[in-house]
Design an enzyme around this catalytic site. Structure first.
Site, PDB file in Angstrom:
ATOM      1  N   CYS A   2     -15.925 -67.541  84.290  1.00 47.44           N
ATOM      2  CA  CYS A   2     -17.381 -67.563  84.173  1.00 47.44           C
ATOM      3  C   CYS A   2     -17.780 -68.042  82.785  1.00 47.44           C
ATOM      4  CB  CYS A   2     -18.044 -66.212  84.419  1.00 47.44           C
ATOM      5  SG  CYS A   2     -17.756 -65.541  86.036  1.00 47.44           S
ATOM      6  N   ARG A  27     -14.463 -73.074  82.749  1.00 52.38           N
ATOM      7  CA  ARG A  27     -14.238 -71.625  82.794  1.00 52.38           C
ATOM      8  C   ARG A  27     -14.380 -71.057  84.206  1.00 52.38           C
ATOM      9  NH1 ARG A  27     -14.698 -69.205  77.701  1.00 52.38           N
ATOM     10  NH2 ARG A  27     -15.126 -67.222  78.711  1.00 52.38           N
ATOM     11  N   TRP A  73     -16.719 -67.921  88.302  1.00 49.47           N
ATOM     12  CA  TRP A  73     -15.392 -67.773  88.897  1.00 49.47           C
ATOM     13  C   TRP A  73     -15.437 -66.404  89.560  1.00 49.47           C
ATOM     14  CZ3 TRP A  73     -11.197 -64.437  88.656  1.00 49.47           C
ATOM     15  CH2 TRP A  73      -9.988 -64.933  89.185  1.00 49.47           C
ATOM     16  N   ASN A  99     -20.649 -62.466  82.402  1.00 47.10           N
ATOM     17  CA  ASN A  99     -19.226 -62.810  82.485  1.00 47.10           C
ATOM     18  C   ASN A  99     -18.450 -61.521  82.233  1.00 47.10           C
ATOM     19  OD1 ASN A  99     -16.641 -63.873  82.182  1.00 47.10           O
ATOM     20  ND2 ASN A  99     -16.971 -64.448  80.058  1.00 47.10           N
ATOM     21  N   GLY A 100     -17.591 -61.131  83.174  1.00 47.69           N
ATOM     22  CA  GLY A 100     -16.826 -59.891  82.994  1.00 47.69           C
ATOM     23  C   GLY A 100     -16.858 -59.066  84.263  1.00 47.69           C
ATOM     24  N   GLU A 484       7.508 -74.237  83.158  1.00 45.69           N
ATOM     25  CA  GLU A 484       6.203 -74.854  82.865  1.00 45.69           C
ATOM     26  C   GLU A 484       5.968 -76.078  83.756  1.00 45.69           C
ATOM     27  OE1 GLU A 484       3.677 -73.914  81.342  1.00 45.69           O
ATOM     28  OE2 GLU A 484       2.540 -75.701  80.835  1.00 45.69           O
ATOM     29  N   LYS A 488       2.837 -76.437  86.265  1.00 50.50           N
ATOM     30  CA  LYS A 488       1.894 -77.576  86.232  1.00 50.50           C
ATOM     31  C   LYS A 488       1.740 -78.166  87.620  1.00 50.50           C
ATOM     32  CE  LYS A 488       0.495 -76.936  83.380  1.00 50.50           C
ATOM     33  NZ  LYS A 488       0.370 -76.082  82.313  1.00 50.50           N
ATOM     34  N   GLU A 491      -0.094 -75.769  90.154  1.00 49.98           N
ATOM     35  CA  GLU A 491      -1.504 -75.457  89.930  1.00 49.98           C
ATOM     36  C   GLU A 491      -2.425 -76.646  90.198  1.00 49.98           C
ATOM     37  OE1 GLU A 491      -2.107 -73.572  86.086  1.00 49.98           O
ATOM     38  OE2 GLU A 491      -1.131 -75.180  85.002  1.00 49.98           O
ATOM     39  N   HIS A 507      22.273 -68.926  93.187  1.00 47.59           N
ATOM     40  CA  HIS A 507      21.990 -67.578  93.687  1.00 47.59           C
ATOM     41  C   HIS A 507      20.720 -67.560  94.532  1.00 47.59           C
ATOM     42  CE1 HIS A 507      25.234 -66.052  91.248  1.00 47.59           C
ATOM     43  NE2 HIS A 507      24.766 -66.792  90.251  1.00 47.59           N
ATOM     44  N   LYS A 606      -9.851 -71.453  83.393  1.00 43.04           N
ATOM     45  CA  LYS A 606      -9.179 -71.726  82.132  1.00 43.04           C
ATOM     46  C   LYS A 606      -8.917 -70.452  81.355  1.00 43.04           C
ATOM     47  CE  LYS A 606      -7.712 -74.597  79.068  1.00 43.04           C
ATOM     48  NZ  LYS A 606      -6.412 -75.170  79.433  1.00 43.04           N
TER      49      LYS A 606
HETATM   50  C1  G6P Z   1      -4.976 -69.181  82.750  1.00 43.20           C
HETATM   51  C2  G6P Z   1      -4.959 -70.658  82.418  1.00 43.20           C
HETATM   52  C3  G6P Z   1      -3.573 -71.048  81.912  1.00 43.20           C
HETATM   53  C4  G6P Z   1      -3.181 -70.191  80.723  1.00 43.20           C
HETATM   54  C5  G6P Z   1      -3.280 -68.695  81.046  1.00 43.20           C
HETATM   55  C6  G6P Z   1      -3.172 -67.857  79.780  1.00 43.20           C
HETATM   56  O1  G6P Z   1      -4.169 -68.914  83.837  1.00 43.20           O
HETATM   57  O2  G6P Z   1      -5.295 -71.419  83.573  1.00 43.20           O
HETATM   58  O3  G6P Z   1      -3.575 -72.418  81.534  1.00 43.20           O
HETATM   59  O4  G6P Z   1      -1.872 -70.494  80.339  1.00 43.20           O
HETATM   60  O5  G6P Z   1      -4.562 -68.396  81.619  1.00 43.20           O
HETATM   61  O6  G6P Z   1      -4.300 -68.116  78.998  1.00 43.20           O
HETATM   62  P1  G6P Z   1      -4.336 -68.048  77.432  1.00 43.20           P
HETATM   63  O7  G6P Z   1      -5.709 -68.533  77.078  1.00 43.20           O
HETATM   64  O8  G6P Z   1      -4.146 -66.598  77.068  1.00 43.20           O
HETATM   65  O9  G6P Z   1      -3.271 -68.900  76.886  1.00 43.20           O
END
Ligand code: G6P
Length: 611
Positions: A2, A27, A73, A99-100, A484, A488, A491, A507, A606
């Protein structure tokens, strides 16, 4: 998670709010809404993107200088029109964006229902605005005091903006646990979840603290805390550059941010790396040098990609500084009664600096007496301000939801930290350190070279874009890179992907391998090269499709892999950064070719400011 924005001043409020919502859309993008005060409150909201909201607003001629906006969100209530923000008091005179999460909204709602309130949404936010209205009506308190009184009854996290048509020259802003900044212009004020909607209007920024309740008028502002104690605001100078908030000719923010990495890594090392002297200087944590020389346990807490950067840290810090490192998901750490004390160093890694679980993990670590450092990208964020000391990554704003340049900046910082610790603890010879730092200094140019693989990666992406699954394998510090790479891909392309340590493949994941399974290996010519080659053979024996990231001088993998992507010849400690680049591009091109919205993937946000 949000985004909220507010404006009061001499401009057309609607235009400022819509532009601000576009900036904040990373966001959350389930639904959006705005409310302004004209003769009374006028509001519009719509499920979908900010552009959908704009269409709904097309017929109205706006003529307001004050307003609030929200991009959502969803947490409480599905992303449908009625659950979108703003929410209103029953008489429509008060509007709120939030937001929250209001955790005790259920009990507050029950009490309000008994008093005759009716609700038109499933949200916790609507309960809060009804509570503010109830208090304001029954007590005749002024608007700021009524908001304060309501917030004192609330358990949870919030950043809110409130409009009142009976007070048409006032905007109330309050925060606890969710970020909120105020931009101070000439006879105008901007309030937002972060500075991105504000940067083009003013460089004067006030970061609200938890429990602050600000009353913003056309000609000034006042801040008190929940106990009505006056708070003196400190005006910071914002460094954010506007051009970085635009796509700059790229089709997506993600691609722009991938190609920005030579610069972001250079910025991250600037003033910290002295290759000629063979020395690292980390000014933000310098006063802790004596503590760091003695520390024998480091716990890294983080989430998502930041957790992967932490795992890279585990390999490098243990190898070079000989200090034991544990890496924890912040969400698990905070609830599992960890054994930590004043001898431990806890490092929180976070791009946004606002992740709720990471913030809570920091609080717990502080309570246990540990020293807590932050590695954050967003300057002035909650994590940056709630830690004892820290190191900013200086990657610049990251708008694409999938982290790219922030991740490689985190890895760069953690690499520098490993060498910094080694330098302090003298676990590395001066010559060795100097050699490594000279190579580290070349990292931006090496990343630039790596980016030349873009066309080749795009062709490989075309070949495997229709797969339903994908496995990523690596060993040592390339294992977090495999995690990672898989993250990527899943997502942004919605292909199911898993990262594994290459040897662990036997395994379990090996059972999945057939001619339809692409397997991405990080197979550079370092410590586990021969062993990884054996793992590749095992995949080929089962007809898997192998895509391998190899060193330029590779002579063996290119004979067995279906596709290879070369990266420059480097020492092993640089593999996590360099091998990440083709994996980012691979995920990007696959997602684009599948028609996915790479900057705003479904269900993601984000910044995760709720548990
Ligand atoms: C969300 C974002 C990720 C990020 C994670 C942790 O899931 O989509 O890209 O790695 O939060 O966020 P931070 O801001 O704490 O790195």
């Amino acid at each position: 998670m949000c985004g909220i924005v507010g404006y009061i001043g001499f401009r057309d409020a609607f235009s400022v709010l819509i532009k601000g919502l576009h900036r904040l859309e990373y966001r959350g993008y389930d639904s959006a809404g705005i409310a302004v005060i004209e003769d009374g409150i006028v509001g519009f909201k719509k499920s979908g993107k900010v552009s959908d909201l704009e269409k709904v607003c097309e017929q109205h001629i706006f003529r307001s200088r004050i307003g609030i906006g929200h991009t959502r969100w969803a947490t409480h209530g599905a992303p449908i029109d009625c659950n979108s923000h703003p929410h209103y008091s029953e008489n429509g005179k008060l509007a709120i964006v939030h937001n929250g999460i209001i955790e005790n909204y259920h009990s507050i709602k029950e009490a309000l229902l008994l008093k005759g309130h009716t609700f038109s949404s499933d949200t916790d936010t609507e309960v809060l605005i009804h509570l503010i209205d109830e208090i304001k009506t029954k007590t005749n308190l002024d608007l700021q005091d009524a908001v304060r009184a309501a917030l004192r009854k609330v358990v949870g996290a919030y950043a809110i903006l409130v409009l009142d048509e009976d007070n048409p020259g006032r905007l109330i802003a309050a925060r606890k646990g969710s970020p909120l900044v105020i931009g101070v212009g000439n006879n105008e004020y901007f309030v937002a979840s972060d500075a991105t909607p504000i940067a083009e209007y003013t460089r004067n920024i006030i970061y609200l603290n938890d429990n602050d309740v600000a009353c913003v008028n056309y000609d000034g502002l006042s801040i008190v805390n929940l106990n009505n104690i006056v708070q003196v605001p400190f005006i910071h100078e914002l460094e954010l550059q506007i051009d970085i908030l635009e796509k700059g000719g790229y089709p997506h923010f993600m691609l722009k941010e991938i190609f920005e990495q030579p610069r972001s890594i250079r910025d991250c090392m600037r003033g910290r790396l002295y290759p000629d002297e063979g020395r690292i200087a980390l000014g933000g944590i310098k006063i802790y040098e004596d503590f760091l020389k003695k520390v024998n346990r480091i716990i890294i807490v983080s989430c998502g990609s930041s957790w992967h950067a932490g795992l890279v840290g585990e390999y490098l810090i243990e190898k070079y500084a000989r200090v034991s490192v544990e890496v924890e998901y912040a969400s698990e750490f905070r609830y599992r009664h960890p054994v930590i004390d004043q001898h431990d160093l806890v490092i929180a890694i976070s791009q946004s600096g606002e992740t709720a679980d990471t913030l809570a993990a920091i609080e717990l670590a502080k309570k246990c007496g540990a020293t807590v450092f932050g590695i954050c990208n967003v300057v002035g964020s909650s994590i940056a301000r709630n830690t004892d000391a820290g190191i900013y990554t200086h990657a610049g704003p990251e708008i694409g939801v999938a982290s790219t340049k922030a991740f490689t900046a985190q890895v760069t910082i953690i690499t520098m930290f490993a060498f910094y610790m080694a330098q302090l603890k003298q676990t590395i010879s001066k010559n060795h350190l100097k050699e490594h730092l000279a190579e580290l200094n070349l990292l931006p140019e090496l990343v630039e070279l790596c980016l030349h693989c873009d066309d080749k990666v795009k062709k490989i992406a075309e070949k495997i874009k229709s797969s339903n699954n994908c496995i990523f394998l690596g060993r040592g510090s390339a294992f977090p890179v495999a995690l990672e790479g898989a993250l990527k891909l899943k997502e942004i392309s919605y292909i199911h992907a898993e990262g594994y340590p290459a040897a662990e493949m036997k395994h379990g994941p090996i059972a999945l391998i057939d001619e339809d399974m692409p397997v991405v290996f990080i197979a550079t010519n370092h410590s586990s090269y021969e062993k990884v080659i054996s793992n590749i053979q095992e995949v080929k024996a089962r007809k898997g499709v192998v895509i391998a990231i190899v060193s330029e001088s590779d002579t063996q993998v290119n004979k067995i892999a279906d596709y290879i992507i070369e990266i420059p010849e480097i020492s092993e400690f640089l593999v996590p950064t360099l091998a990440s680049i083709p994996l980012q591009l691979l995920a990007y091109h696959i997602a684009v070719s599948r028609g996915c919205n790479v900057d705003q993937p479904r269900n993601l946000a984000k910044s995760v400011t709720v548990e």
